[in-house]
Design a protein around this motif. Sequence first.
Motif, PDB file in Angstrom:
ATOM      1  N   ASP A  67      56.588  28.288  45.055  1.00  0.00           N
ATOM      2  CA  ASP A  67      55.479  29.222  45.271  1.00  0.00           C
ATOM      3  C   ASP A  67      55.891  30.373  46.188  1.00  0.00           C
ATOM      4  OD1 ASP A  67      52.937  30.239  44.980  1.00  0.00           O
ATOM      5  OD2 ASP A  67      52.083  29.051  46.605  1.00  0.00           O
ATOM      6  N   ALA A  68      56.942  31.080  45.791  1.00  0.00           N
ATOM      7  CA  ALA A  68      57.422  32.226  46.567  1.00  0.00           C
ATOM      8  C   ALA A  68      57.151  33.511  45.802  1.00  0.00           C
ATOM      9  CB  ALA A  68      58.914  32.102  46.849  1.00  0.00           C
ATOM     10  N   CYS A  69      56.855  34.581  46.540  1.00  0.00           N
ATOM     11  CA  CYS A  69      56.644  35.884  45.908  1.00  0.00           C
ATOM     12  C   CYS A  69      57.176  36.964  46.834  1.00  0.00           C
ATOM     13  CB  CYS A  69      55.170  36.125  45.594  1.00  0.00           C
ATOM     14  SG  CYS A  69      54.111  36.242  47.064  1.00  0.00           S
ATOM     15  N   VAL A  70      57.494  38.121  46.248  1.00  0.00           N
ATOM     16  CA  VAL A  70      57.981  39.269  46.999  1.00  0.00           C
ATOM     17  C   VAL A  70      57.008  40.416  46.745  1.00  0.00           C
ATOM     18  CG1 VAL A  70      59.895  40.870  47.389  1.00  0.00           C
ATOM     19  CG2 VAL A  70      60.358  38.488  46.714  1.00  0.00           C
ATOM     20  N   ARG A  71      56.473  40.965  47.830  1.00  0.00           N
ATOM     21  CA  ARG A  71      55.436  41.987  47.725  1.00  0.00           C
ATOM     22  C   ARG A  71      55.821  43.233  48.513  1.00  0.00           C
ATOM     23  NH1 ARG A  71      50.365  39.937  46.287  1.00  0.00           N
ATOM     24  NH2 ARG A  71      49.378  41.660  47.388  1.00  0.00           N
ATOM     25  N   TRP A  72      55.324  44.383  48.030  1.00  0.00           N
ATOM     26  CA  TRP A  72      55.531  45.642  48.747  1.00  0.00           C
ATOM     27  C   TRP A  72      54.437  45.836  49.782  1.00  0.00           C
ATOM     28  CZ3 TRP A  72      52.453  49.988  49.366  1.00  0.00           C
ATOM     29  CH2 TRP A  72      53.082  51.104  49.939  1.00  0.00           C
ATOM     30  N   LEU A  73      54.769  46.483  50.889  1.00  0.00           N
ATOM     31  CA  LEU A  73      53.783  46.898  51.877  1.00  0.00           C
ATOM     32  C   LEU A  73      54.217  48.240  52.450  1.00  0.00           C
ATOM     33  CD1 LEU A  73      54.026  44.823  55.193  1.00  0.00           C
ATOM     34  CD2 LEU A  73      55.956  45.490  53.801  1.00  0.00           C
ATOM     35  N   PRO A  74      53.286  49.022  53.002  1.00  0.00           N
ATOM     36  CA  PRO A  74      53.651  50.338  53.554  1.00  0.00           C
ATOM     37  C   PRO A  74      54.627  50.198  54.723  1.00  0.00           C
ATOM     38  CG  PRO A  74      51.264  50.133  53.290  1.00  0.00           C
ATOM     39  CD  PRO A  74      51.834  48.771  53.076  1.00  0.00           C
ATOM     40  N   ARG A  75      55.405  51.229  54.915  1.00  0.00           N
ATOM     41  CA  ARG A  75      56.433  51.197  55.960  1.00  0.00           C
ATOM     42  C   ARG A  75      55.848  50.944  57.347  1.00  0.00           C
ATOM     43  NH1 ARG A  75      61.479  51.908  55.797  1.00  0.00           N
ATOM     44  NH2 ARG A  75      62.732  52.527  57.581  1.00  0.00           N
ATOM     45  N   HIS A  76      54.664  51.521  57.625  1.00  0.00           N
ATOM     46  CA  HIS A  76      54.106  51.369  58.966  1.00  0.00           C
ATOM     47  C   HIS A  76      53.662  49.937  59.252  1.00  0.00           C
ATOM     48  CE1 HIS A  76      50.312  51.889  56.681  1.00  0.00           C
ATOM     49  NE2 HIS A  76      49.783  51.179  57.647  1.00  0.00           N
ATOM     50  N   LYS A  77      53.592  49.098  58.217  1.00  0.00           N
ATOM     51  CA  LYS A  77      53.235  47.697  58.429  1.00  0.00           C
ATOM     52  C   LYS A  77      54.469  46.797  58.443  1.00  0.00           C
ATOM     53  CE  LYS A  77      49.426  46.106  56.764  1.00  0.00           C
ATOM     54  NZ  LYS A  77      48.361  45.613  55.844  1.00  0.00           N
ATOM     55  N   ASN A  78      55.639  47.413  58.437  1.00  0.00           N
ATOM     56  CA  ASN A  78      56.879  46.642  58.418  1.00  0.00           C
ATOM     57  C   ASN A  78      57.729  46.966  59.650  1.00  0.00           C
ATOM     58  OD1 ASN A  78      58.517  44.736  57.077  1.00  0.00           O
ATOM     59  ND2 ASN A  78      59.796  46.345  56.199  1.00  0.00           N
ATOM     60  N   GLN A  79      57.065  47.252  60.751  1.00  0.00           N
ATOM     61  CA  GLN A  79      57.767  47.749  61.929  1.00  0.00           C
ATOM     62  C   GLN A  79      58.670  46.714  62.580  1.00  0.00           C
ATOM     63  OE1 GLN A  79      54.752  49.423  64.479  1.00  0.00           O
ATOM     64  NE2 GLN A  79      54.390  51.169  63.159  1.00  0.00           N
TER      65      GLN A  79
ATOM     66  N   ALA B  33      67.052  27.330  53.918  1.00  0.00           N
ATOM     67  CA  ALA B  33      67.668  26.435  54.899  1.00  0.00           C
ATOM     68  C   ALA B  33      66.627  25.644  55.689  1.00  0.00           C
ATOM     69  CB  ALA B  33      68.554  27.246  55.856  1.00  0.00           C
ATOM     70  N   ILE B  34      65.477  26.255  55.969  1.00  0.00           N
ATOM     71  CA  ILE B  34      64.466  25.578  56.778  1.00  0.00           C
ATOM     72  C   ILE B  34      63.479  24.791  55.916  1.00  0.00           C
ATOM     73  CG2 ILE B  34      62.655  27.340  56.878  1.00  0.00           C
ATOM     74  CD1 ILE B  34      62.563  26.874  59.917  1.00  0.00           C
ATOM     75  N   GLY B  35      63.599  24.934  54.592  1.00  0.00           N
ATOM     76  CA  GLY B  35      62.721  24.192  53.697  1.00  0.00           C
ATOM     77  C   GLY B  35      61.341  24.802  53.539  1.00  0.00           C
ATOM     78  N   ALA B  36      61.242  26.127  53.608  1.00  0.00           N
ATOM     79  CA  ALA B  36      59.947  26.793  53.482  1.00  0.00           C
ATOM     80  C   ALA B  36      59.371  26.597  52.082  1.00  0.00           C
ATOM     81  CB  ALA B  36      60.101  28.279  53.775  1.00  0.00           C
ATOM     82  N   ARG B  37      58.058  26.419  52.029  1.00  0.00           N
ATOM     83  CA  ARG B  37      57.337  26.293  50.760  1.00  0.00           C
ATOM     84  C   ARG B  37      56.059  27.131  50.851  1.00  0.00           C
ATOM     85  NH1 ARG B  37      61.550  24.770  49.785  1.00  0.00           N
ATOM     86  NH2 ARG B  37      62.266  22.852  48.755  1.00  0.00           N
ATOM     87  N   GLY B  38      55.748  27.851  49.793  1.00  0.00           N
ATOM     88  CA  GLY B  38      54.590  28.731  49.856  1.00  0.00           C
ATOM     89  C   GLY B  38      54.930  29.940  50.697  1.00  0.00           C
ATOM     90  N   LEU B  39      55.802  30.794  50.185  1.00  0.00           N
ATOM     91  CA  LEU B  39      56.369  31.901  50.976  1.00  0.00           C
ATOM     92  C   LEU B  39      55.983  33.246  50.373  1.00  0.00           C
ATOM     93  CD1 LEU B  39      58.381  33.085  53.105  1.00  0.00           C
ATOM     94  CD2 LEU B  39      60.177  32.775  51.369  1.00  0.00           C
ATOM     95  N   SER B  40      55.482  34.130  51.216  1.00  0.00           N
ATOM     96  CA  SER B  40      55.199  35.506  50.822  1.00  0.00           C
ATOM     97  C   SER B  40      56.141  36.417  51.600  1.00  0.00           C
ATOM     98  CB  SER B  40      53.733  35.863  51.130  1.00  0.00           C
ATOM     99  OG  SER B  40      53.440  37.192  50.758  1.00  0.00           O
ATOM    100  N   VAL B  41      57.006  37.131  50.871  1.00  0.00           N
ATOM    101  CA  VAL B  41      58.014  37.995  51.481  1.00  0.00           C
ATOM    102  C   VAL B  41      57.589  39.448  51.282  1.00  0.00           C
ATOM    103  CG1 VAL B  41      60.462  38.574  51.614  1.00  0.00           C
ATOM    104  CG2 VAL B  41      59.761  36.297  50.834  1.00  0.00           C
ATOM    105  N   HIS B  42      57.675  40.241  52.349  1.00  0.00           N
ATOM    106  CA  HIS B  42      57.189  41.617  52.309  1.00  0.00           C
ATOM    107  C   HIS B  42      58.292  42.596  52.699  1.00  0.00           C
ATOM    108  CE1 HIS B  42      53.033  40.025  52.196  1.00  0.00           C
ATOM    109  NE2 HIS B  42      53.558  39.079  52.958  1.00  0.00           N
ATOM    110  N   GLY B  43      58.368  43.690  51.943  1.00  0.00           N
ATOM    111  CA  GLY B  43      59.311  44.748  52.260  1.00  0.00           C
ATOM    112  C   GLY B  43      58.737  46.088  51.860  1.00  0.00           C
ATOM    113  N   ASP B  44      59.287  47.174  52.423  1.00  0.00           N
ATOM    114  CA  ASP B  44      58.738  48.498  52.128  1.00  0.00           C
ATOM    115  C   ASP B  44      59.609  49.306  51.176  1.00  0.00           C
ATOM    116  OD1 ASP B  44      60.753  50.008  53.697  1.00  0.00           O
ATOM    117  OD2 ASP B  44      59.782  49.064  55.409  1.00  0.00           O
TER     118      ASP B  44
END
Length: 224
Positions: free
Chosen positions: A193-205, A147-158
Amino acid sequence: MTELTHLLAAAFKSERSASRKLAARTGIGEEQALRATLEQRAGAHGLAHLLEQRAALAATETARLAARDARRALARSATTGKHDGPPCAWRAWFDGSAHPNPGRCGIGALLTGPAAEKIEISRPAGYGNSSEAEYLALIAVLEAAVAIGARGLSVHGDSRVVIDDVNGPASAGAPSLREYRARAQALLARIDDACVRWLPRHKNQAADALSQRAVAAFEPADMA
């Protein structure tokens, strides 16, 4: 630097202790006592030679500590980079909660942009299990990015389940999550240029706090 300060910096702990005892025993001043102690330690080589040696030792120790700190900083940077990935214009974090599991679902997400854009998502998401809640949080933040027109996005989840599912081959996907996977991948395809990456739970507070807030605000009507 005063003469006393200079001598104190060069003296070892045992030498400072000996000089204090000498001053107490003889009544001479602190500087005189320390000088006498160091001159005795220097022997025939003289005090000047001893001070030069101590200065060289101090410089070597300073360099060693600086090198150690640099190695630690590099290690921290490498660890951070492993989870965060390369710098991106847009970054997002998502999390979903189910209480109990399955139970009331809440989703939370945070989207930030290069011009200080910041979008927070925190809302109830019906009834389901934790993986479904995680996927709904991912879908919500991807919808906001589109909706906001983001480009070059890195999405993080645990959530390993969701990260592996959305990034893995279709043949390896969980049948129960197929609909969520399709929605997420369709949204990812609309973001350059979007990607979905894992990160540890303590970095997803931040995302976790938003999802927990959503669960706490859950109303019975939200289950409909």
